[in-house]
Scaffold this active site. Structure first.
Site, PDB file in Angstrom:
ATOM      1  N   PHE A 131       2.705  34.608   2.468  1.00  0.00           N
ATOM      2  CA  PHE A 131       3.977  34.998   3.083  1.00  0.00           C
ATOM      3  C   PHE A 131       4.071  36.516   3.006  1.00  0.00           C
ATOM      4  O   PHE A 131       4.183  37.089   1.920  1.00  0.00           O
ATOM      5  CB  PHE A 131       5.192  34.378   2.393  1.00  0.00           C
ATOM      6  CG  PHE A 131       6.479  34.765   3.078  1.00  0.00           C
ATOM      7  CD1 PHE A 131       6.915  34.082   4.196  1.00  0.00           C
ATOM      8  CD2 PHE A 131       7.220  35.855   2.641  1.00  0.00           C
ATOM      9  CE1 PHE A 131       8.081  34.458   4.869  1.00  0.00           C
ATOM     10  CE2 PHE A 131       8.385  36.246   3.301  1.00  0.00           C
ATOM     11  CZ  PHE A 131       8.810  35.534   4.412  1.00  0.00           C
ATOM     12  N   ASP A 168      -0.064  43.090  -1.539  1.00  0.00           N
ATOM     13  CA  ASP A 168       1.352  42.945  -1.173  1.00  0.00           C
ATOM     14  C   ASP A 168       2.131  42.629  -2.441  1.00  0.00           C
ATOM     15  O   ASP A 168       2.160  41.493  -2.906  1.00  0.00           O
ATOM     16  CB  ASP A 168       1.507  41.831  -0.145  1.00  0.00           C
ATOM     17  CG  ASP A 168       2.954  41.640   0.303  1.00  0.00           C
ATOM     18  OD1 ASP A 168       3.872  42.149  -0.375  1.00  0.00           O
ATOM     19  OD2 ASP A 168       3.177  40.957   1.319  1.00  0.00           O
ATOM     20  N   LYS A 217      11.837  45.193  -1.548  1.00  0.00           N
ATOM     21  CA  LYS A 217      12.809  44.427  -2.316  1.00  0.00           C
ATOM     22  C   LYS A 217      13.395  45.234  -3.475  1.00  0.00           C
ATOM     23  O   LYS A 217      14.336  45.987  -3.289  1.00  0.00           O
ATOM     24  CB  LYS A 217      12.195  43.099  -2.773  1.00  0.00           C
ATOM     25  CG  LYS A 217      11.850  42.185  -1.599  1.00  0.00           C
ATOM     26  CD  LYS A 217      11.585  40.778  -2.030  1.00  0.00           C
ATOM     27  CE  LYS A 217      11.134  39.906  -0.868  1.00  0.00           C
ATOM     28  NZ  LYS A 217      12.178  39.711   0.172  1.00  0.00           N
TER      29      LYS A 217
END
Length: 434
Positions: free
Chosen positions: A173, A258, A287
């Site tokens: 993801f 990531d 984030k």
């Protein structure tokens, strides 16, 4: 365990001891303000239905606690998918935002601003990298890395134009853009959005032999999550990341990590790759970098790689804006102390040890890395969504993913007592008579 230096109790309960089940709230406020049910109905009438939230309407928050419009309080064990690593409204981050709001918020990158250099310097130093490309969202960071890797492959590695490939992992993801969902294996993310961008090869996660077989002279990069978050906190075998680094080094291609969910303290280290002492060529952050206040993301990496960009080749109106840079710099300042990394490591042991006795008692399996867990619940007890709704009734917020798996990712400011209270609530939910 030492208490955090930031407020972590629920609003109106500064020491935050234990978890109270939500009782009857005061109802709608005077003046006709909508209650939770009314607000949910209003959202459904006007918002595109691309989310299916739990039926709670948050109005206030502090530390690890949130409060709905009726005044019911909940312990937040999702933390905005790690965007709230430092809890809600961390005073240092709020103060940095307020101070910058009174001075300057946006210039675009057409001009310099006085916050960006300091932010980039501190972030590069924190991550052990040389150069920073500031963006806004996680998906933008991934898209930026794809562009950089391809341009590097053509200009530095010598891959023929338009022939570069990027190797990715199944069950990944990395975001929601059309390019990114094109190399997802989740049909719910892909279906109906093609045609997709070519140039990606998908291999099983945690399989070094398959990865090595997929890498060749056309490979620009290997793009991986050090821990697969959306897939259910899938933790690779020890040595996997070291193996990825070695394969990419031998093949003369880039390793892009990531760390948008796993980075910035979540796994008990600044970056998840630090646990194997691996240094990727590019690291993607987002984030938590915005402290739960503003969207901030970045690609950090080697000068030789990010240096392939020139004026006009890539950009973002809001990327590196002074408000984002001020908040991001304050986030880096919190991590420079090492306190939050230590807390994640220590509380991660509490989380792991609290979940272990639940295996065979409603939990089929679980995986943890730092203060982060994927918990596979016995499907006979319900879907992950149903377990989340039962925990909501206990005053605990979690999020489901893929069938009967739930994810737990509390703010790194959560206390041991709060965490133990949440584990007790999970035990009640899993073992209560039907």
């Amino acid at each position: 365990m030492t208490a955090p230096t930031v407020p972590s109790g629920r609003p109106g309960d500064p020491d935050g001891r234990g978890i109270d089940s939500p009782g009857s709230g005061p109802g709608s406020a005077p003046g006709g303000r909508r209650d939770s049910a009314g607000l949910i109905r209003a959202e459904e009438a006007v918002l595109a239905p691309n989310y299916h939230p739990l039926p709670v309407v948050v109005a206030r928050a502090e530390g690890a606690w949130v409060e709905d419009v009726e005044g019911r309080r909940y312990l937040d064990l999702l933390a905005g998918y790690s965007a709230l690593n430092f809890g809600h409204r961390h005073p240092v981050l709020v103060e940095a935002a307020h101070r910058q709001l009174d001075r300057l918020t946006l210039t675009s990158r057409a001009f310099h601003n006085d916050q960006l250099a300091g932010f980039a310097e501190r972030l590069a130093a924190l991550t052990g990298q040389e150069m920073v490309l500031p963006m806004n969202t996680g998906a933008e960071a991934v898209e930026s890395a794809v562009k950089v890797a391809r341009k590097w492959a053509y200009e530095v590695k010598g891959v023929p134009e338009d022939r570069a490939t990027i190797v990715v992992a199944a069950d990944n993801f990395h975001g929601r853009t059309t390019t990114i969902v094109g190399f997802s294996t989740d049909e719910s993310a892909r279906a109906g959005f093609g045609p997709f961008t070519p140039g990606f090869r998908i291999v099983p996660y945690n399989d070094l032999a398959a990865l090595e077989a997929a890498v060749d002279e056309s490979t620009a990069a290997v793009l991986l999550e050090p821990v697969q978050g959306e897939a259910g906190v899938i933790v690779p075998d020890d040595g996997y990341l070291t193996g990825v680094r070695e394969i990419t080094r031998r093949a003369g291609c880039l390793f892009v990590a990531d760390e948008i969910q796993s980075g910035l303290g979540r796994t008990g280290s600044t970056l998840a790759v630090d646990l194997e002492e691996v240094t990727p060529d590019l690291v993607l952050l987002g984030k938590a970098l915005g402290g739960g206040i503003v969207p901030v993301s970045a690609v950090v990496g080697r000068r030789e790689v990010l240096g392939v960009l020139g004026p006009g080749t890539h950009g973002s109106t809001f990327g590196g804006n002074p408000l984002a840079a001020a908040v991001g710099s304050a986030v880096v300042g919190l991590l420079e102390t090492g306190e939050y990394q230590r807390r994640a490591a220590e509380l991660g042991i509490v989380l792991r040890d609290g979940l272990a006795p639940l295996v065979g008692r409603g939990v089929r399996a679980f995986r943890t890395r730092g203060l982060w867990a994927g918990i596979d619940v016995d499907p006979a007890l319900g879907t992950g969504r149903e377990i989340g709704e039962r925990l909501l009734a206990e005053g605990v917020l979690v999020k489901d993913t893929h069938g009967s798996t739930i994810r737990v990712a509390p703010p790194l400011t959560v206390t041991e007592d709060q965490l133990l209270g949440a584990l007790a609530a999970l035990e009640r939910v899993l073992t209560a008579p039907a």
